[in-house]
Design a protein around this motif. Structure first.
Motif, PDB file in Angstrom:
ATOM      1  N   VAL A  12       0.912  -1.246  -0.043  1.00 18.45           N
ATOM      2  CA  VAL A  12      -0.232  -0.004  -0.115  1.00 18.45           C
ATOM      3  C   VAL A  12       0.759   1.237   0.062  1.00 18.45           C
ATOM      4  O   VAL A  12       0.385   2.230  -0.518  1.00 18.45           O
ATOM      5  CB  VAL A  12      -1.080   0.014   1.161  1.00 18.45           C
ATOM      6  CG1 VAL A  12      -1.686   1.040   1.285  1.00 18.45           C
ATOM      7  CG2 VAL A  12      -1.716  -1.401   1.105  1.00 18.45           C
ATOM      8  N   ALA A  62       1.931   1.654  -3.507  1.00 22.49           N
ATOM      9  CA  ALA A  62       1.049   2.054  -4.423  1.00 22.49           C
ATOM     10  C   ALA A  62       0.515   3.435  -4.215  1.00 22.49           C
ATOM     11  O   ALA A  62       0.258   4.178  -4.978  1.00 22.49           O
ATOM     12  CB  ALA A  62      -0.535   1.142  -4.164  1.00 22.49           C
ATOM     13  N   ALA A  80      -1.214  -3.844  -3.883  1.00 21.72           N
ATOM     14  CA  ALA A  80      -1.861  -2.990  -2.797  1.00 21.72           C
ATOM     15  C   ALA A  80      -3.440  -3.696  -2.731  1.00 21.72           C
ATOM     16  O   ALA A  80      -3.787  -3.787  -1.507  1.00 21.72           O
ATOM     17  CB  ALA A  80      -1.680  -1.643  -3.029  1.00 21.72           C
TER      18      ALA A  80
END
Length: 527
Positions: free
Chosen positions: A376, A379, A443
Motif C-alpha cells: 500500500v 501504491a 496493494a
C-alpha cells in the motif's frame, strides 16, 4: 464508480485449482543443484528462488524470506513480519507475488523447514497462481502428504534443470504479450525530413513554441534546428496518428448518449485560429437555438470519459513535459481531422493543473517496487506521482475505484474554487501506466487478504493524515512528490479543464489502414 460490495472479493488473479508440487530429490546435496536454483532466480521474469533462513520455524519468517527474494528491503520486511502476529508479512508476500506476476517459485533446503512453513509454501503458490518446485536435500519420504499439507499432488524428479524446463512448457501466461500500437499514418506523406524514434527517452526535446496546434508545427520548423525539428515532429506526428487511430476505432464521440449541446464562451486560444478553422469555430459562443438548421455545428461534447481516458494513456509514458505537450498538440491536430476541436489548458507553453505530465517513469516504478516492502505504501507513492492528485483526493479513493485488471483508477475531485468558479464534484478516470499496474494490484490484494472491503480506502495506509507516510516513502525511494510541494488550493486537473467541440465533418481518409507501430509498454485504450 463501481458499487461497493458487502464482502471483500478474492485477490485477482485467483487460480481455479492448485498445481501439483514438483519435488526435486537431491539426497547428496549436490552443489550444482543449488547453483542451478540460484541461477534461475529472476524476479523480473517471474521466477523467484527462496533460500529459507536456517533455524527459523514460523511461516511468517518464511514469508520474510520470500519478500527478500523478491527484492524488498530486509528491514521493512522484518517490520511487516512483526505486525498482526505475522499476518501482514504473509499478506504482503502473497500480494507481491500476485502483483509481480510470479509464475514459478523454487524453494531450496525444504527438508529443514517445519510443516507449517511447507504448508505456507503450498498456500503461497496456490493463492498467487505460481508453480512450486521444492528441492529436498535428503532421502525420499514415505508420505509426502504429511510433509506438504494442503498439496493436491506431487511430481518427483531427480534433477532440477529438467523440472524448470518442464514448468516453463506448462506455464500458462498471465496475459498475452503487450501488442504493438496499431497506428494509422494520417499525416501527409510528402517529402519530409526523416524522423527518428518519436519516444527516444534519452533525447531531450528543446523548448517548444507556445502557439496552438494550428501553428505549432510550422513555428517549430522555423525556430528549431533541423535535427531538433525532426525529433519534435516525430513526437507530434505520433500523437496525431494515435488520435486518428483511436477515433476510427472508438467511433463518433458526438453519438455517445451523454452528448449534449451546451452554450459556452469562446474556446481557449481564440486569437490563434485563422482561415478555415475560424469559419468552423466562429459560432462556438452562440446559443444552440441561435444556430440555423443548416448549420448544426458546433456543439460541445458531453461524453468526455473515453476521451479523457485516451488522453491519460497518450501521455502516461512520456519521459518529459515537452514530449507530453508535443503529443497533445499532435492529438489536437488528429482530432481536428475528424471534426473535433480539443482545447487543452496549456498556457504560454506551461502545463496548467495536476497530472498533465506524469511524474512516474518506468525506472521510478522499479525503484518504488524494490525500496518499499509494504504494497500500500508503494501504491500510494506511485499513484500520487502518475496522477498528480491532491492529498485529500487520494485519501478518498476507495478500493473499488481500482479496476479489476488494475488498468484504470477513478479519482473523485472535490468541490473547489477555480478560475472564479465553484465546481461540483466530478470523477476523473486515469489510465494506470503498465509499469505501475503490478504495484497497485499488489496493494489491492494485500488489503483484501487482510480483511478490507471494497468501500474502504485504497491508499490510506500509505498516505497518512497529513501526507507524512507518503513523504517517508518518497524519501526512501529518493523521489519527490510535486503535488505535496505545490501550494495551489484553487486548482483543478487539466483533464477537468479540457473540453471538446464537434465543429464539422471528418476530412480524414476513411480508406487508411492501421499498420503496426513500435512495441509500447502502454496499451491503446479500446472502446
Amino acid at each position: 464508480m463501481s458499487q461497493a460490495l458487502p464482502q471483500p472479493s478474492p485477490p485477482s488473479p485467483q487460480p481455479t485449482a492448485a498445481a501439483p508440487v514438483t519435488i526435486v530429490l537431491d539426497p547428496h546435496d549436490d552443489a550444482d543443484c543449488l547453483h542451478q536454483a540460484l541461477a534461475a532466480h529472476d524476479p523480473a521474469a517471474g521466477c523467484v528462488t527462496v533460500h529459507p533462513t536456517p533455524g527459523a520455524s514460523t511461516d511468517s519468517q518464511l514469508c520474510l524470506d520470500v519478500l527478500i527474494a523478491l527484492g524488498k528491503p530486509a528491514d521493512q520486511a522484518a517490520t511487516l513480519s512483526g505486525r498482526a502476529g505475522g499476518e501482514h508479512a504473509v499478506a504482503a508476500a502473497t500480494a507481491w507475488l500476485i502483483g509481480s506476476h510470479t509464475w514459478l517459485i523454487i524453494a531450496v533446503r525444504t527438508h529443514l523447514l517445519s510443516a507449517a512453513q511447507r504448508a505456507r509454501l503450498v498456500c503461497l503458490a496456490h493463492e498467487s497462481g505460481a508453480k512450486l518446485i521444492v528441492v529436498w536435500h535428503a532421502r525420499a519420504e514415505q508420505d509426502w502428504t504429511a510433509c506438504f499439507p494442503g498439496a493436491t499432488g506431487f511430481h518427483l524428479a531427480d534433477r532440477l534443470r529438467p523440472a524448470i524446463a518442464a514448468a516453463r512448457l506448462e506455464r500458462k501466461p498471465w496475459h498475452s504479450a503487450v501488442p504493438a500500437r496499431q497506428v494509422l499514418h494520417c499525416a501527409e506523406r510528402g517529402p519530409q525530413p526523416a524522423r527518428g524514434d518519436p519516444d527516444l527517452d534519452d533525447v531531450t526535446l528543446p523548448a517548444l513554441p507556445t502557439s496552438d496546434f494550428l501553428r505549432f508545427r510550422a513555428d517549430a520548423y522555423r525556430r528549431l534546428s533541423l535535427s531538433q525539428f525532426q525529433h519534435v515532429d516525430g513526437v507530434y506526428t505520433y500523437g496525431l496518428d494515435l488520435a486518428c487511430t483511436w477515433l476510427l476505432r472508438h467511433g463518433d464521440l458526438a453519438r455517445a448518449p451523454a452528448t449534449r449541446r451546451l452554450p459556452s464562451t469562446r474556446p481557449a486560444h481564440w486569437g490563434a485560429m485563422t482561415g478555415h478553422v475560424r469559419d468552423r469555430a466562429s459560432i462556438l459562443h452562440r446559443l444552440p437555438e441561435e444556430i440555423a438548421p443548416d448549420h448544426p455545428y458546433p456543439y460541445r461534447i458531453g461524453a468526455l470519459h473515453p476521451l479523457r481516458l485516451f488522453l491519460t494513456d497518450l501521455i502516461a509514458d512520456c519521459p518529459t513535459r515537452e514530449h507530453a505537450i508535443a503529443r497533445i498538440r499532435g492529438a489536437q491536430a488528429g482530432l481536428f481531422l475528424h471534426g473535433y476541436l480539443l482545447t487543452v489548458p496549456i498556457l504560454m507553453g506551461r502545463p496548467a493543473g495536476p497530472g498533465l505530465i506524469a511524474q512516474l517513469t518506468a525506472e521510478d516504478a522499479e525503484r518504488i517496487a524494490t525500496h518499499l516492502a509494504h504494497p500500500v505504501h508503494a501504491a500510494a507513492l506511485a499513484t500520487a506521482l502518475f496522477t498528480g492528485a491532491r492529498l485529500h483526493d487520494l485519501q478518498a479513493i476507495p478500493l473499488a475505484a481500482l479496476s479489476p485488471d488494475a488498468t484504470t483508477i477513478e479519482i473523485r475531485e472535490g468541490t473547489q474554487a477555480a478560475d472564479g468558479l465553484v465546481l461540483p464534484e466530478e470523477t476523473i478516470t486515469y489510465r494506470v501506466p503498465v509499469y505501475a499496474r503490478g504495484i497497485l494490484a499488489a496493494a489491492r490484494a494485500f488489503l483484501l487478504l487482510t480483511g478490507h472491503h471494497d468501500e474502504e480506502p485504497l491508499l490510506e495506509q500509505g498516505l497518512g493524515s497529513r501526507g507524512q507516510q507518503l513523504l517517508i516513502s518518497a524519501r526512501a525511494c529518493a523521489l519527490t512528490v510535486p503535488s505535496l510541494q505545490e501550494h495551489a488550493e484553487h486548482h483543478r486537473s487539466w483533464l477537468r479543464r479540457t473540453t471538446c467541440w464537434k465543429v464539422g465533418e471528418p476530412i480524414h481518409p476513411a480508406s487508411s489502414q492501421p499498420v503496426a507501430g513500435r512495441e509500447s509498454a502502454q496499451e491503446m485504450p479500446h472502446a
